[in-house]
Write a protein that holds these residues in place. Structure first.
Motif, PDB file in Angstrom:
ATOM      1  N   ILE A  53       0.834  -1.204   0.000  1.00 52.37           N
ATOM      2  CA  ILE A  53       0.000   0.000   0.000  1.00 52.37           C
ATOM      3  C   ILE A  53       0.868   1.254   0.000  1.00 52.37           C
ATOM      4  O   ILE A  53       0.537   2.241  -0.659  1.00 52.37           O
ATOM      5  CB  ILE A  53      -0.935  -0.002   1.229  1.00 52.37           C
ATOM      6  N   GLU A  54       1.978   1.230   0.709  1.00 49.10           N
ATOM      7  CA  GLU A  54       2.819   2.407   0.855  1.00 49.10           C
ATOM      8  C   GLU A  54       3.355   2.900  -0.484  1.00 49.10           C
ATOM      9  O   GLU A  54       3.710   4.059  -0.624  1.00 49.10           O
ATOM     10  CB  GLU A  54       3.991   2.116   1.807  1.00 49.10           C
ATOM     11  N   ARG A  55       3.426   2.021  -1.493  1.00 50.43           N
ATOM     12  CA  ARG A  55       3.917   2.444  -2.804  1.00 50.43           C
ATOM     13  C   ARG A  55       2.915   3.326  -3.521  1.00 50.43           C
ATOM     14  O   ARG A  55       3.294   4.101  -4.396  1.00 50.43           O
ATOM     15  CB  ARG A  55       4.220   1.224  -3.670  1.00 50.43           C
ATOM     16  N   GLU A 114      -8.091   8.730  -2.660  1.00 56.28           N
ATOM     17  CA  GLU A 114      -6.666   8.997  -2.408  1.00 56.28           C
ATOM     18  C   GLU A 114      -5.792   8.047  -3.216  1.00 56.28           C
ATOM     19  O   GLU A 114      -4.796   8.459  -3.820  1.00 56.28           O
ATOM     20  CB  GLU A 114      -6.359   8.859  -0.915  1.00 56.28           C
ATOM     21  N   ALA A 115      -6.153   6.776  -3.234  1.00 58.22           N
ATOM     22  CA  ALA A 115      -5.365   5.798  -4.000  1.00 58.22           C
ATOM     23  C   ALA A 115      -5.407   6.126  -5.490  1.00 58.22           C
ATOM     24  O   ALA A 115      -4.384   6.041  -6.182  1.00 58.22           O
ATOM     25  CB  ALA A 115      -5.895   4.390  -3.756  1.00 58.22           C
ATOM     26  N   THR A 116      -6.568   6.536  -5.976  1.00 52.33           N
ATOM     27  CA  THR A 116      -6.700   6.883  -7.385  1.00 52.33           C
ATOM     28  C   THR A 116      -5.848   8.102  -7.717  1.00 52.33           C
ATOM     29  O   THR A 116      -5.135   8.114  -8.726  1.00 52.33           O
ATOM     30  CB  THR A 116      -8.172   7.152  -7.728  1.00 52.33           C
ATOM     31  N   HIS A 117      -5.915   9.128  -6.873  1.00 58.19           N
ATOM     32  CA  HIS A 117      -5.114  10.331  -7.114  1.00 58.19           C
ATOM     33  C   HIS A 117      -3.619  10.019  -7.042  1.00 58.19           C
ATOM     34  O   HIS A 117      -2.839  10.497  -7.881  1.00 58.19           O
ATOM     35  CB  HIS A 117      -5.477  11.432  -6.120  1.00 58.19           C
ATOM     36  N   SER A 118      -3.226   9.244  -6.064  1.00 57.03           N
ATOM     37  CA  SER A 118      -1.810   8.889  -5.923  1.00 57.03           C
ATOM     38  C   SER A 118      -1.328   8.086  -7.122  1.00 57.03           C
ATOM     39  O   SER A 118      -0.248   8.344  -7.655  1.00 57.03           O
ATOM     40  CB  SER A 118      -1.582   8.090  -4.644  1.00 57.03           C
ATOM     41  N   ALA A 119      -2.127   7.131  -7.536  1.00 60.31           N
ATOM     42  CA  ALA A 119      -1.749   6.318  -8.696  1.00 60.31           C
ATOM     43  C   ALA A 119      -1.679   7.176  -9.952  1.00 60.31           C
ATOM     44  O   ALA A 119      -0.767   7.029 -10.771  1.00 60.31           O
ATOM     45  CB  ALA A 119      -2.740   5.174  -8.893  1.00 60.31           C
ATOM     46  N   SER A 120      -2.629   8.084 -10.092  1.00 66.07           N
ATOM     47  CA  SER A 120      -2.622   8.991 -11.238  1.00 66.07           C
ATOM     48  C   SER A 120      -1.367   9.851 -11.248  1.00 66.07           C
ATOM     49  O   SER A 120      -0.736  10.044 -12.294  1.00 66.07           O
ATOM     50  CB  SER A 120      -3.867   9.871 -11.203  1.00 66.07           C
ATOM     51  N   ALA A 121      -0.990  10.352 -10.085  1.00 64.12           N
ATOM     52  CA  ALA A 121       0.231  11.159  -9.996  1.00 64.12           C
ATOM     53  C   ALA A 121       1.455  10.322 -10.337  1.00 64.12           C
ATOM     54  O   ALA A 121       2.360  10.782 -11.041  1.00 64.12           O
ATOM     55  CB  ALA A 121       0.358  11.746  -8.596  1.00 64.12           C
ATOM     56  N   VAL A 123       1.522   7.668 -12.267  1.00 65.53           N
ATOM     57  CA  VAL A 123       1.490   7.401 -13.707  1.00 65.53           C
ATOM     58  C   VAL A 123       1.977   8.627 -14.467  1.00 65.53           C
ATOM     59  O   VAL A 123       2.740   8.521 -15.432  1.00 65.53           O
ATOM     60  CB  VAL A 123       0.072   6.977 -14.148  1.00 65.53           C
ATOM     61  N   GLY A 124       1.555   9.823 -14.020  1.00 58.94           N
ATOM     62  CA  GLY A 124       2.019  11.054 -14.649  1.00 58.94           C
ATOM     63  C   GLY A 124       3.530  11.203 -14.557  1.00 58.94           C
ATOM     64  O   GLY A 124       4.196  11.561 -15.547  1.00 58.94           O
ATOM     65  N   ARG A 125       4.074  10.922 -13.372  1.00 66.54           N
ATOM     66  CA  ARG A 125       5.531  10.991 -13.215  1.00 66.54           C
ATOM     67  C   ARG A 125       6.223   9.954 -14.084  1.00 66.54           C
ATOM     68  O   ARG A 125       7.284  10.210 -14.677  1.00 66.54           O
ATOM     69  CB  ARG A 125       5.914  10.805 -11.748  1.00 66.54           C
ATOM     70  N   HIS A 126       5.624   8.775 -14.179  1.00 66.48           N
ATOM     71  CA  HIS A 126       6.200   7.721 -15.014  1.00 66.48           C
ATOM     72  C   HIS A 126       6.220   8.162 -16.478  1.00 66.48           C
ATOM     73  O   HIS A 126       7.235   8.004 -17.163  1.00 66.48           O
ATOM     74  CB  HIS A 126       5.405   6.423 -14.845  1.00 66.48           C
ATOM     75  N   TYR A 127       5.104   8.702 -16.973  1.00 70.21           N
ATOM     76  CA  TYR A 127       5.047   9.168 -18.361  1.00 70.21           C
ATOM     77  C   TYR A 127       6.050  10.291 -18.603  1.00 70.21           C
ATOM     78  O   TYR A 127       6.678  10.356 -19.657  1.00 70.21           O
ATOM     79  CB  TYR A 127       3.640   9.632 -18.728  1.00 70.21           C
ATOM     80  N   GLU A 128       6.207  11.172 -17.623  1.00 71.97           N
ATOM     81  CA  GLU A 128       7.183  12.256 -17.742  1.00 71.97           C
ATOM     82  C   GLU A 128       8.594  11.686 -17.840  1.00 71.97           C
ATOM     83  O   GLU A 128       9.394  12.129 -18.667  1.00 71.97           O
ATOM     84  CB  GLU A 128       7.059  13.172 -16.532  1.00 71.97           C
ATOM     85  N   THR A 129       8.898  10.691 -17.035  1.00 70.75           N
ATOM     86  CA  THR A 129      10.208  10.049 -17.072  1.00 70.75           C
ATOM     87  C   THR A 129      10.429   9.358 -18.417  1.00 70.75           C
ATOM     88  O   THR A 129      11.504   9.483 -19.012  1.00 70.75           O
ATOM     89  CB  THR A 129      10.339   9.026 -15.923  1.00 70.75           C
ATOM     90  N   VAL A 130       9.413   8.658 -18.884  1.00 70.16           N
ATOM     91  CA  VAL A 130       9.525   7.977 -20.178  1.00 70.16           C
ATOM     92  C   VAL A 130       9.723   9.002 -21.293  1.00 70.16           C
ATOM     93  O   VAL A 130      10.550   8.803 -22.199  1.00 70.16           O
ATOM     94  CB  VAL A 130       8.279   7.096 -20.434  1.00 70.16           C
ATOM     95  N   ARG A 131       8.987  10.113 -21.227  1.00 71.49           N
ATOM     96  CA  ARG A 131       9.129  11.166 -22.236  1.00 71.49           C
ATOM     97  C   ARG A 131      10.544  11.742 -22.198  1.00 71.49           C
ATOM     98  O   ARG A 131      11.172  11.930 -23.242  1.00 71.49           O
ATOM     99  CB  ARG A 131       8.089  12.257 -22.006  1.00 71.49           C
TER     100      ARG A 131
END
Length: 181
Positions: A53-55, A114-121, A123-131
Motif C-alpha cells: 500500500i505504501e507504494r 486517495e489511491a486513485t489520485h496517488s496512482a494517477s500522480a 502514472v504522470g511521473r512515469h510518463y514524464e520520465t519515459v518522455r
C-alpha cells in the motif's frame, strides 16, 4: 493496488445494500447469499495485508487506520456472519451491522479517491520520465548519426587524399622513369 481499493469499496457497498434490504424487508433474508457477500468482502480486506500500500498511497497511516476500522467491523460481524457465529441473523442483527458500517462509508471512499489520485500522480511521473528518456534517446541518436556522418566524410576525404597521393606518386614514378631513360 488501486483495483483492490475499488473492489473493497464495491464489495463494502454490496454488503451494505444487502443488509439495508434485509433491514427494510426481513423476508429478503437469505443467509447463504448474505454469507457469500460477507465472505467476498472479507477476502477483499485480506488483499491489503501485503504491505504494498505504501507504494501507492501517500498517507499509509490513514490507510492503516481505515483498515483497522474495517477489521474491527469484521471482528464484530464475525459474531453474526463468521465461521463460529454465536449470534442469530435477523433484521435486528442486520440493523446493528448497518450501524457499525456507517462510520466506514466516508473513510473507505476517501481511501479509494486517495489511491486513485496517488496512482494517477505516479502514472504522470512515469510518463514524464519515459518522455524525458525518449528525448534523451532521440538526442543520443542524433549525435550518433552526426558522428557516423562525420566519420563517413572523414573516411571519404582520406580515401580521396590517398587516391590523389597515389596518382601523384604514379606521376612522379613515371617522371623518374622518363628521367632515367
Amino acid at each position: 493496488i488501486v483495483w483492490s481499493f475499488f473492489q473493497l469499496e464495491a464489495e463494502y457497498l454490496k454488503l451494505r445494500n444487502t443488509l439495508r434490504d434485509i433491514d427494510r424487508d426481513p423476508a429478503l433474508l437469505d443467509r447463504e447469499a448474505l454469507q457469500t457477500r460477507y465472505d467476498i468482502f472479507v477476502s477483499r480486506v485480506d488483499l491489503f495485508s501485503s504491505g504494498r500500500i505504501e507504494r501507492i498511497v501517500t498517507d499509509a497511516a490513514e490507510v492503516q487506520r481505515v483498515l483497522a476500522g474495517v477489521r474491527a467491523f469484521i471482528a464484530q460481524a464475525d459474531r453474526t456472519l463468521g465461521p463460529q457465529a454465536d449470534m442469530p441473523l435477523d433484521s435486528a442483527a442486520a440493523r446493528s451491522l448497518l450501524a457499525q458500517m456507517a462510520p466506514l462509508d466516508a473513510p473507505i471512499h476517501a481511501l479509494v479517491v486517495e489511491a486513485t489520485h496517488s496512482a494517477s500522480a505516479q502514472v504522470g511521473r512515469h510518463y514524464e520520465t519515459v518522455r524525458d528518456q525518449g528525448r534523451a534517446g532521440l538526442i543520443l541518436t542524433a549525435l550518433l548519426s552526426a558522428t557516423s556522418v562525420g566519420f563517413a566524410l572523414l573516411a571519404l576525404w582520406l580515401w580521396r587524399r590517398e587516391g590523389q597521393r597515389r596518382r601523384e606518386l604514379e606521376t612522379l614514378a613515371a617522371d623518374l622513369r622518363v628521367a632515367q631513360r
